[in-house]
Scaffold this motif. Sequence first.
Motif, PDB file in Angstrom:
ATOM      1  N   LEU A   1       0.784  -1.108   0.012  1.00 21.17           N
ATOM      2  CA  LEU A   1       0.100   0.024   0.126  1.00 21.17           C
ATOM      3  C   LEU A   1       0.991   1.199   0.094  1.00 21.17           C
ATOM      4  CD1 LEU A   1      -2.894  -0.920   2.299  1.00 21.17           C
ATOM      5  CD2 LEU A   1      -2.680  -0.987  -0.052  1.00 21.17           C
ATOM      6  N   ALA A   2       2.119   1.239   0.842  1.00 21.45           N
ATOM      7  CA  ALA A   2       2.875   2.509   0.692  1.00 21.45           C
ATOM      8  C   ALA A   2       3.473   2.618  -0.553  1.00 21.45           C
ATOM      9  CB  ALA A   2       3.916   2.082   1.736  1.00 21.45           C
TER      10      ALA A   2
ATOM     11  N   ASN B   1       2.030   1.673  -3.581  1.00 23.55           N
ATOM     12  CA  ASN B   1       1.077   2.051  -4.251  1.00 23.55           C
ATOM     13  C   ASN B   1       0.991   3.697  -4.130  1.00 23.55           C
ATOM     14  OD1 ASN B   1       0.164  -0.482  -4.947  1.00 23.55           O
ATOM     15  ND2 ASN B   1      -1.578  -0.496  -3.364  1.00 23.55           N
ATOM     16  N   ALA B   2       1.027   4.148  -2.854  1.00 22.17           N
ATOM     17  CA  ALA B   2       0.918   5.565  -2.791  1.00 22.17           C
ATOM     18  C   ALA B   2       2.320   6.434  -3.452  1.00 22.17           C
ATOM     19  CB  ALA B   2       0.957   5.913  -1.325  1.00 22.17           C
ATOM     20  N   VAL B   3       3.466   5.592  -3.353  1.00 23.51           N
ATOM     21  CA  VAL B   3       4.559   6.450  -4.058  1.00 23.51           C
ATOM     22  C   VAL B   3       4.328   6.440  -5.464  1.00 23.51           C
ATOM     23  CG1 VAL B   3       7.241   5.930  -4.757  1.00 23.51           C
ATOM     24  CG2 VAL B   3       6.382   5.615  -2.463  1.00 23.51           C
ATOM     25  N   ASP B   4       3.792   5.195  -6.143  1.00 22.34           N
ATOM     26  CA  ASP B   4       3.604   4.995  -7.493  1.00 22.34           C
ATOM     27  C   ASP B   4       2.556   6.265  -7.982  1.00 22.34           C
ATOM     28  OD1 ASP B   4       3.687   3.635 -10.123  1.00 22.34           O
ATOM     29  OD2 ASP B   4       1.520   3.374  -9.829  1.00 22.34           O
TER      30      ASP B   4
ATOM     31  N   THR C   1       1.990 -18.827   0.895  1.00 24.63           N
ATOM     32  CA  THR C   1       0.775 -18.444  -0.455  1.00 24.63           C
ATOM     33  C   THR C   1       0.012 -19.627  -0.596  1.00 24.63           C
ATOM     34  OG1 THR C   1       2.478 -18.906  -1.852  1.00 24.63           O
ATOM     35  CG2 THR C   1       2.235 -16.567  -1.288  1.00 24.63           C
ATOM     36  N   SER C   2       0.569 -20.864  -0.554  1.00 26.05           N
ATOM     37  CA  SER C   2      -0.159 -21.980  -0.888  1.00 26.05           C
ATOM     38  C   SER C   2      -1.385 -22.260   0.158  1.00 26.05           C
ATOM     39  CB  SER C   2       0.902 -23.329  -0.871  1.00 26.05           C
ATOM     40  OG  SER C   2       0.305 -24.451  -1.100  1.00 26.05           O
ATOM     41  N   ARG C   3      -0.819 -22.249   1.582  1.00 34.82           N
ATOM     42  CA  ARG C   3      -1.932 -22.197   2.437  1.00 34.82           C
ATOM     43  C   ARG C   3      -3.131 -21.303   2.425  1.00 34.82           C
ATOM     44  NH1 ARG C   3       2.575 -22.396   5.801  1.00 34.82           N
ATOM     45  NH2 ARG C   3       2.378 -20.164   6.487  1.00 34.82           N
ATOM     46  N   HIS C   4      -2.912 -20.250   1.352  1.00 34.01           N
ATOM     47  CA  HIS C   4      -3.931 -19.317   1.255  1.00 34.01           C
ATOM     48  C   HIS C   4      -4.667 -19.336  -0.251  1.00 34.01           C
ATOM     49  CE1 HIS C   4      -3.841 -17.817   5.202  1.00 34.01           C
ATOM     50  NE2 HIS C   4      -2.568 -17.924   5.246  1.00 34.01           N
ATOM     51  N   GLY C   5      -4.175 -20.557  -0.847  1.00 38.31           N
ATOM     52  CA  GLY C   5      -4.755 -20.702  -2.250  1.00 38.31           C
ATOM     53  C   GLY C   5      -4.090 -19.827  -3.428  1.00 38.31           C
ATOM     54  N   LEU C   6      -2.996 -19.305  -2.931  1.00 39.82           N
ATOM     55  CA  LEU C   6      -2.092 -18.509  -4.144  1.00 39.82           C
ATOM     56  C   LEU C   6      -1.097 -19.135  -4.533  1.00 39.82           C
ATOM     57  CD1 LEU C   6      -2.216 -15.335  -1.597  1.00 39.82           C
ATOM     58  CD2 LEU C   6      -3.878 -15.793  -3.494  1.00 39.82           C
ATOM     59  N   GLY C   7      -0.625 -18.585  -5.713  1.00 35.67           N
ATOM     60  CA  GLY C   7       0.711 -18.961  -5.984  1.00 35.67           C
ATOM     61  C   GLY C   7       1.686 -18.142  -5.351  1.00 35.67           C
ATOM     62  N   ARG C   8       2.875 -18.753  -5.412  1.00 39.51           N
ATOM     63  CA  ARG C   8       4.114 -17.998  -4.832  1.00 39.51           C
ATOM     64  C   ARG C   8       3.901 -16.495  -5.377  1.00 39.51           C
ATOM     65  NH1 ARG C   8      10.105 -19.756  -3.886  1.00 39.51           N
ATOM     66  NH2 ARG C   8      10.851 -17.612  -2.765  1.00 39.51           N
ATOM     67  N   TYR C   9       4.016 -16.382  -6.540  1.00 41.30           N
ATOM     68  CA  TYR C   9       4.192 -15.076  -7.013  1.00 41.30           C
ATOM     69  C   TYR C   9       3.013 -14.051  -7.054  1.00 41.30           C
ATOM     70  CZ  TYR C   9       8.629 -17.010  -8.178  1.00 41.30           C
ATOM     71  OH  TYR C   9       9.780 -17.625  -7.885  1.00 41.30           O
ATOM     72  N   GLN C  10       1.871 -14.451  -6.425  1.00 41.69           N
ATOM     73  CA  GLN C  10       0.758 -13.872  -6.114  1.00 41.69           C
ATOM     74  C   GLN C  10       0.473 -12.996  -4.792  1.00 41.69           C
ATOM     75  OE1 GLN C  10      -2.119 -17.033  -6.932  1.00 41.69           O
ATOM     76  NE2 GLN C  10      -2.858 -16.045  -8.597  1.00 41.69           N
ATOM     77  N   LEU C  11       1.634 -12.974  -4.000  1.00 46.28           N
ATOM     78  CA  LEU C  11       1.823 -12.619  -2.551  1.00 46.28           C
ATOM     79  C   LEU C  11       1.305 -11.265  -2.370  1.00 46.28           C
ATOM     80  CD1 LEU C  11       3.039 -13.064   0.350  1.00 46.28           C
ATOM     81  CD2 LEU C  11       4.920 -12.244  -0.632  1.00 46.28           C
ATOM     82  N   THR C  12       1.673 -10.342  -3.392  1.00 50.90           N
ATOM     83  CA  THR C  12       1.404  -8.900  -3.298  1.00 50.90           C
ATOM     84  C   THR C  12       0.044  -8.532  -4.170  1.00 50.90           C
ATOM     85  OG1 THR C  12       2.686  -8.384  -5.398  1.00 50.90           O
ATOM     86  CG2 THR C  12       3.728  -8.320  -3.268  1.00 50.90           C
ATOM     87  N   ASP C  13      -0.441  -9.351  -4.837  1.00 44.87           N
ATOM     88  CA  ASP C  13      -1.570  -9.153  -5.969  1.00 44.87           C
ATOM     89  C   ASP C  13      -2.780  -8.436  -5.155  1.00 44.87           C
ATOM     90  OD1 ASP C  13       0.229 -10.017  -7.770  1.00 44.87           O
ATOM     91  OD2 ASP C  13      -0.951 -11.870  -8.163  1.00 44.87           O
ATOM     92  N   ARG C  14      -3.032  -8.890  -4.128  1.00 48.17           N
ATOM     93  CA  ARG C  14      -4.442  -8.430  -3.421  1.00 48.17           C
ATOM     94  C   ARG C  14      -4.394  -7.131  -3.160  1.00 48.17           C
ATOM     95  NH1 ARG C  14      -5.118 -11.500   2.171  1.00 48.17           N
ATOM     96  NH2 ARG C  14      -4.524 -13.234   0.662  1.00 48.17           N
ATOM     97  N   TRP C  15      -3.084  -6.155  -3.047  1.00 43.00           N
ATOM     98  CA  TRP C  15      -3.220  -4.962  -2.682  1.00 43.00           C
ATOM     99  C   TRP C  15      -2.748  -4.211  -3.922  1.00 43.00           C
ATOM    100  CZ3 TRP C  15      -0.949  -8.699   0.503  1.00 43.00           C
ATOM    101  CH2 TRP C  15      -1.789  -9.311   1.749  1.00 43.00           C
ATOM    102  N   ARG C  16      -1.691  -4.585  -4.644  1.00 42.87           N
ATOM    103  CA  ARG C  16      -1.016  -3.992  -5.610  1.00 42.87           C
ATOM    104  C   ARG C  16      -1.680  -3.429  -6.684  1.00 42.87           C
ATOM    105  NH1 ARG C  16       2.141  -5.648 -10.031  1.00 42.87           N
ATOM    106  NH2 ARG C  16       1.561  -7.936  -9.570  1.00 42.87           N
ATOM    107  N   ASP C  17      -1.387  -2.031  -6.946  1.00 42.58           N
ATOM    108  CA  ASP C  17      -2.249  -1.084  -8.020  1.00 42.58           C
ATOM    109  C   ASP C  17      -1.065  -0.999  -8.857  1.00 42.58           C
ATOM    110  OD1 ASP C  17      -4.549  -0.792  -6.632  1.00 42.58           O
ATOM    111  OD2 ASP C  17      -4.024   1.000  -5.565  1.00 42.58           O
ATOM    112  N   TRP C  18       0.217  -1.110  -8.573  1.00 47.78           N
ATOM    113  CA  TRP C  18       1.230  -0.786  -9.731  1.00 47.78           C
ATOM    114  C   TRP C  18       1.573  -2.122 -10.535  1.00 47.78           C
ATOM    115  CZ3 TRP C  18       5.003  -3.954  -7.020  1.00 47.78           C
ATOM    116  CH2 TRP C  18       5.060  -3.982  -5.861  1.00 47.78           C
TER     117      TRP C  18
END
Length: 133
Positions: free
Chosen positions: A75-76, A78-81, A116-133
């Motif tokens: 989120l921080a 995102n604010a910079v971007d 990430t696996s424990r939460h049904g995500l792929g490894r490279y989806q770690l930031t996707d939920r919050w990422r705008d950039w």
Amino acid sequence: MAKRPTTSWREDIAEEAEELAAGTLDPESACMAALFPEALLVATDTVLDSFDAELPGLDGAEDAQVFAAVERVVLALNAVDSSHGGDGYATMEREQLCDYIDEALTEHGVDVPALTSRHGLGRYQLTDRWRDW
């Protein structure tokens, strides 16, 4: 130790400046300083400083604590971007930032693939939920 993207960006700026000074690069081809203005670099480092300060406390932490740290850094960023017109981070820079977050967590004892696996995500989806950039 995970290499900060801003370190690479500063190295690229310095290399381009050397090439310009040596006359081996056409000034019309120079772009690094424009792509990475000092304000973007400083703001990004400030965000990463805060993230880095949290890392030692994440070894053995609950998933929610790790995700909260990831959410805060994303989120921080995102604010910079956003403060740079939504153009602060292009595709390569986004990948470098995501890699940095992943590598920094891993270096501090977080098993990112398991998390990430424990939460049904792929490894490279770690930031996707919050990422705008």
